[in-house]
Design a protein around this motif. Sequence first.
Motif, PDB file in Angstrom:
ATOM      1  N   VAL A 249     -53.548  71.789 -60.878  1.00 35.26           N
ATOM      2  CA  VAL A 249     -54.406  70.627 -61.079  1.00 35.26           C
ATOM      3  C   VAL A 249     -53.794  69.434 -60.347  1.00 35.26           C
ATOM      4  O   VAL A 249     -52.566  69.261 -60.344  1.00 35.26           O
ATOM      5  CB  VAL A 249     -54.595  70.339 -62.591  1.00 35.26           C
ATOM      6  N   THR A 250     -54.663  68.654 -59.683  1.00 37.71           N
ATOM      7  CA  THR A 250     -54.169  67.563 -58.846  1.00 37.71           C
ATOM      8  C   THR A 250     -54.906  66.269 -59.159  1.00 37.71           C
ATOM      9  O   THR A 250     -56.018  66.044 -58.665  1.00 37.71           O
ATOM     10  CB  THR A 250     -54.358  67.893 -57.351  1.00 37.71           C
ATOM     11  N   PRO A 251     -54.337  65.394 -59.963  1.00 38.90           N
ATOM     12  CA  PRO A 251     -54.893  64.046 -60.077  1.00 38.90           C
ATOM     13  C   PRO A 251     -54.433  63.206 -58.884  1.00 38.90           C
ATOM     14  O   PRO A 251     -53.320  63.398 -58.376  1.00 38.90           O
ATOM     15  CB  PRO A 251     -54.280  63.527 -61.376  1.00 38.90           C
ATOM     16  N   SER A 252     -55.300  62.310 -58.427  1.00 39.59           N
ATOM     17  CA  SER A 252     -54.943  61.493 -57.253  1.00 39.59           C
ATOM     18  C   SER A 252     -55.531  60.100 -57.405  1.00 39.59           C
ATOM     19  O   SER A 252     -56.518  59.888 -58.119  1.00 39.59           O
ATOM     20  CB  SER A 252     -55.445  62.138 -55.964  1.00 39.59           C
ATOM     21  N   VAL A 253     -54.919  59.160 -56.718  1.00 41.32           N
ATOM     22  CA  VAL A 253     -55.409  57.784 -56.702  1.00 41.32           C
ATOM     23  C   VAL A 253     -55.217  57.224 -55.300  1.00 41.32           C
ATOM     24  O   VAL A 253     -54.241  57.557 -54.615  1.00 41.32           O
ATOM     25  CB  VAL A 253     -54.691  56.916 -57.767  1.00 41.32           C
ATOM     26  N   ARG A 254     -56.174  56.420 -54.869  1.00 37.32           N
ATOM     27  CA  ARG A 254     -56.106  55.798 -53.541  1.00 37.32           C
ATOM     28  C   ARG A 254     -56.532  54.342 -53.692  1.00 37.32           C
ATOM     29  O   ARG A 254     -57.535  54.050 -54.353  1.00 37.32           O
ATOM     30  CB  ARG A 254     -57.038  56.507 -52.565  1.00 37.32           C
ATOM     31  N   TYR A 255     -55.770  53.453 -53.098  1.00 39.49           N
ATOM     32  CA  TYR A 255     -56.145  52.042 -53.077  1.00 39.49           C
ATOM     33  C   TYR A 255     -56.271  51.589 -51.636  1.00 39.49           C
ATOM     34  O   TYR A 255     -55.425  51.917 -50.783  1.00 39.49           O
ATOM     35  CB  TYR A 255     -55.091  51.186 -53.799  1.00 39.49           C
ATOM     36  N   TYR A 256     -57.330  50.829 -51.373  1.00 41.44           N
ATOM     37  CA  TYR A 256     -57.608  50.373 -50.012  1.00 41.44           C
ATOM     38  C   TYR A 256     -57.973  48.902 -50.062  1.00 41.44           C
ATOM     39  O   TYR A 256     -58.719  48.460 -50.948  1.00 41.44           O
ATOM     40  CB  TYR A 256     -58.767  51.182 -49.429  1.00 41.44           C
ATOM     41  N   THR A 257     -57.460  48.133 -49.126  1.00 44.49           N
ATOM     42  CA  THR A 257     -57.820  46.715 -49.054  1.00 44.49           C
ATOM     43  C   THR A 257     -57.969  46.324 -47.594  1.00 44.49           C
ATOM     44  O   THR A 257     -57.204  46.789 -46.731  1.00 44.49           O
ATOM     45  CB  THR A 257     -56.763  45.840 -49.756  1.00 44.49           C
ATOM     46  N   GLN A 258     -58.981  45.511 -47.312  1.00 44.51           N
ATOM     47  CA  GLN A 258     -59.180  45.075 -45.926  1.00 44.51           C
ATOM     48  C   GLN A 258     -59.621  43.619 -45.889  1.00 44.51           C
ATOM     49  O   GLN A 258     -60.236  43.114 -46.831  1.00 44.51           O
ATOM     50  CB  GLN A 258     -60.213  45.940 -45.215  1.00 44.51           C
ATOM     51  N   SER A 259     -59.289  42.961 -44.780  1.00 43.43           N
ATOM     52  CA  SER A 259     -59.793  41.622 -44.521  1.00 43.43           C
ATOM     53  C   SER A 259     -61.090  41.745 -43.735  1.00 43.43           C
ATOM     54  O   SER A 259     -61.444  42.832 -43.262  1.00 43.43           O
ATOM     55  CB  SER A 259     -58.760  40.813 -43.746  1.00 43.43           C
ATOM     56  N   ALA A 260     -61.792  40.629 -43.597  1.00 46.82           N
ATOM     57  CA  ALA A 260     -63.100  40.672 -42.924  1.00 46.82           C
ATOM     58  C   ALA A 260     -62.927  40.598 -41.408  1.00 46.82           C
ATOM     59  O   ALA A 260     -61.951  40.034 -40.895  1.00 46.82           O
ATOM     60  CB  ALA A 260     -63.959  39.506 -43.404  1.00 46.82           C
ATOM     61  N   ALA A 261     -63.882  41.180 -40.699  1.00 43.84           N
ATOM     62  CA  ALA A 261     -63.912  41.042 -39.250  1.00 43.84           C
ATOM     63  C   ALA A 261     -64.122  39.574 -38.882  1.00 43.84           C
ATOM     64  O   ALA A 261     -64.710  38.809 -39.655  1.00 43.84           O
ATOM     65  CB  ALA A 261     -65.034  41.903 -38.674  1.00 43.84           C
ATOM     66  N   GLY A 262     -63.665  39.207 -37.683  1.00 42.56           N
ATOM     67  CA  GLY A 262     -63.751  37.816 -37.273  1.00 42.56           C
ATOM     68  C   GLY A 262     -65.171  37.299 -37.153  1.00 42.56           C
ATOM     69  O   GLY A 262     -65.410  36.101 -37.293  1.00 42.56           O
ATOM     70  N   PHE A 263     -66.118  38.189 -36.939  1.00 41.90           N
ATOM     71  CA  PHE A 263     -67.515  37.779 -36.750  1.00 41.90           C
ATOM     72  C   PHE A 263     -68.392  38.140 -37.946  1.00 41.90           C
ATOM     73  O   PHE A 263     -69.616  38.096 -37.849  1.00 41.90           O
ATOM     74  CB  PHE A 263     -68.077  38.381 -35.461  1.00 41.90           C
ATOM     75  N   TYR A 264     -67.752  38.533 -39.048  1.00 40.69           N
ATOM     76  CA  TYR A 264     -68.522  38.780 -40.273  1.00 40.69           C
ATOM     77  C   TYR A 264     -68.811  37.446 -40.962  1.00 40.69           C
ATOM     78  O   TYR A 264     -67.940  36.576 -41.042  1.00 40.69           O
ATOM     79  CB  TYR A 264     -67.746  39.683 -41.241  1.00 40.69           C
ATOM     80  N   HIS A 265     -70.047  37.285 -41.443  1.00 41.13           N
ATOM     81  CA  HIS A 265     -70.413  36.058 -42.146  1.00 41.13           C
ATOM     82  C   HIS A 265     -70.979  36.397 -43.523  1.00 41.13           C
ATOM     83  O   HIS A 265     -71.793  37.316 -43.667  1.00 41.13           O
ATOM     84  CB  HIS A 265     -71.429  35.254 -41.331  1.00 41.13           C
ATOM     85  N   ASP A 266     -70.530  35.624 -44.495  1.00 42.19           N
ATOM     86  CA  ASP A 266     -70.947  35.847 -45.876  1.00 42.19           C
ATOM     87  C   ASP A 266     -72.416  35.488 -46.063  1.00 42.19           C
ATOM     88  O   ASP A 266     -72.987  34.718 -45.292  1.00 42.19           O
ATOM     89  CB  ASP A 266     -70.090  34.973 -46.818  1.00 42.19           C
ATOM     90  N   PRO A 267     -73.038  36.029 -47.122  1.00 38.68           N
ATOM     91  CA  PRO A 267     -74.389  35.600 -47.481  1.00 38.68           C
ATOM     92  C   PRO A 267     -74.365  34.099 -47.834  1.00 38.68           C
ATOM     93  O   PRO A 267     -73.291  33.576 -48.178  1.00 38.68           O
ATOM     94  CB  PRO A 267     -74.709  36.457 -48.701  1.00 38.68           C
TER      95      PRO A 267
END
Lengths: 375, 88
Positions: free
Chosen positions: A278-296
Motif C-alpha cells: 500500500v502506498t500513501p502519497s502527497v504532492r505539493y505544488y506552488t507557482q507564481s503567475a506568468a508575466g502577462f497573466y491578468h487577474d479578473p
Amino acid sequence: MTDRERKDRERSATLIAAALALPGILPANASAQAAPDEGVVALRYYDYRDWQPGASRMTVRSPTLYALVPLSDTTTIEGSLTHDAMSGASPLYHNTLSGASGLGVTDYRTAGDVKVTRYFDGNALALGAAYSDERDYTSRAASVEWRHFSDDRNRTYAMGFGAAYDRIDSSNGLATNKRRETYDLLLGITQVLSAEALIESTLTWSQGRGYYSDPYKLLDQRPDRRHIVAWLTRYNQYVPRFDATLRLGYRYLHDSFGDESHMLEAAWIQSLPRGFNVTPSVRYYTQSAAGFYHDPPFPQGFVGGSPYTADTRLSAFGAVTLGLRVAKTFAGGTTADVALNFYRQRSAWRIGGGGSPGLEEFSARWIEFGIEKRF
Amino acid sequence: MTGSARRIRANRGARASARFAAVLWIACALASCATFDPPKPWEKGDLARPSMRFDSDPPAAKATQHIYQSKEGAAGGGAVGGGGCGCN
C-alpha cells in the motif's frame, strides 16, 4: 573467476542497474547495462474528473497499453498506445468553448510511442519516437538518449535530446495551420549513496518557438518563444525496520513566460503480507503567475498588441494531491493495482501567500486500474 | 510595462535561473560524489527492490504527468520527447 562467481557478479550488476533507472529515459525494468531477459505487458485505465464549486467540468477516460519486449541479449523495444476520451468543459475563466458558453467540449486523443534501446560496453543508447493526435492538435516527437554506467555500477550519467513538432488547427477557426517546435536537452546523474539509498538529479532545458496562445480563450496572446529550465531531484530510501520504501522528490521549474514553480512529493511504499503493498502519497505544488497573466475582472489589463492571458493555469496558486495505491503481486509474475488520487488548487495555497485573486477553487480526482504481466 | 519590456525581463529571468539551476545541479552532483558510501556488490540486494526503482510503472508515470501538464503552468523535468496538447 569461476562460473558461479561470474553468474553472481552478473546478477548483482543486473539488479543494481535495475535500480538506477532514470525517469522517462528508460523504464525501470529495462534499465540494466545488459538488456533484460523478461518482457512486460501492462494495461492501465484512468478515470479522471474535475470540478469547480457547483459545476462539474472535464471528464476523461483513458486506457493505455504498454509493452516491453527483449529482441536479443543487447536490444529491447518498448512502446505504448493511449486513447483519451474527453468531454465536458474546461475550467472557468473565459473559455469560448467552455460550459460557461453552453457549448462544451468533446474530443479524443490518440497517442503512441516506441523506443528501441541497445546496450553495449557499460552504455545504453535509446532512440524514441512519439505521435499524438487530437481533432485540433497533432504532435510528432523524436528523442535520443545515452547513458553511461560507472565500472562499479554505482553511478549512471545520462544525456538526452528531444525534438517535438506540433501543429494546431483549432475547431473555432481562430488558429489554422499554426506550428510549434520544441527542443529539449537533458543531463542527469544517478548515484547509489548506500546499500539502502539512491539519489538522482536531472536538469532539463526546453527551448520552444511558435504558436503558444490558446485559441479557445478570449484575447489570449502569448509570446512566440518559450524557454523552460527544470531541475528534478529524487531520493529513494529503503527502511528495513518496516520493510518499506520512502520516496522523496523535488522539482524547481522556471518558465520564460515569467512563472516559477516548486513541487515537493513524498510516498511511503509499505509491504504487507500475501503480496500486497500500500502506498500513501502527497504532492505539493506552488507557482507564481506568468508575466502577462491578468487577474479578473476580464479583460482587465488587456492592451492590444501585448501578451495577455486570463488562463488560470498561468495564475499564481498552490495545489495539493493526496493519493493511495493498493497493489497485489500474484504468483506467475502478474501484478494488479488500484489507485485513487485527489487534487485541489487554491490561490491561498501558494507558498508565502499572494495567490491570484478572484479565482474559483479547482478540484480533480482520478482513479487508476492497472494489471501487469511479466513473461 | 510594455510587451517588449516584459519579454526582455522574462528572458533575463530565464537566463539567470538557468545559470542558477546549472550551478546548483553541478554543485549537488559533486557533493553527492564526495559524501556517499557506495556499497559492495553483495550489499545491493535492497537497491534492486521494485519499490526502489525511480519509475517502476512507466505508463502510470506518463499519464500522471499528462494530467499535471494540463492543469498547471508548465511541466517538464526528467524526460525528453513530446506528448500532445493536454489543453483541456
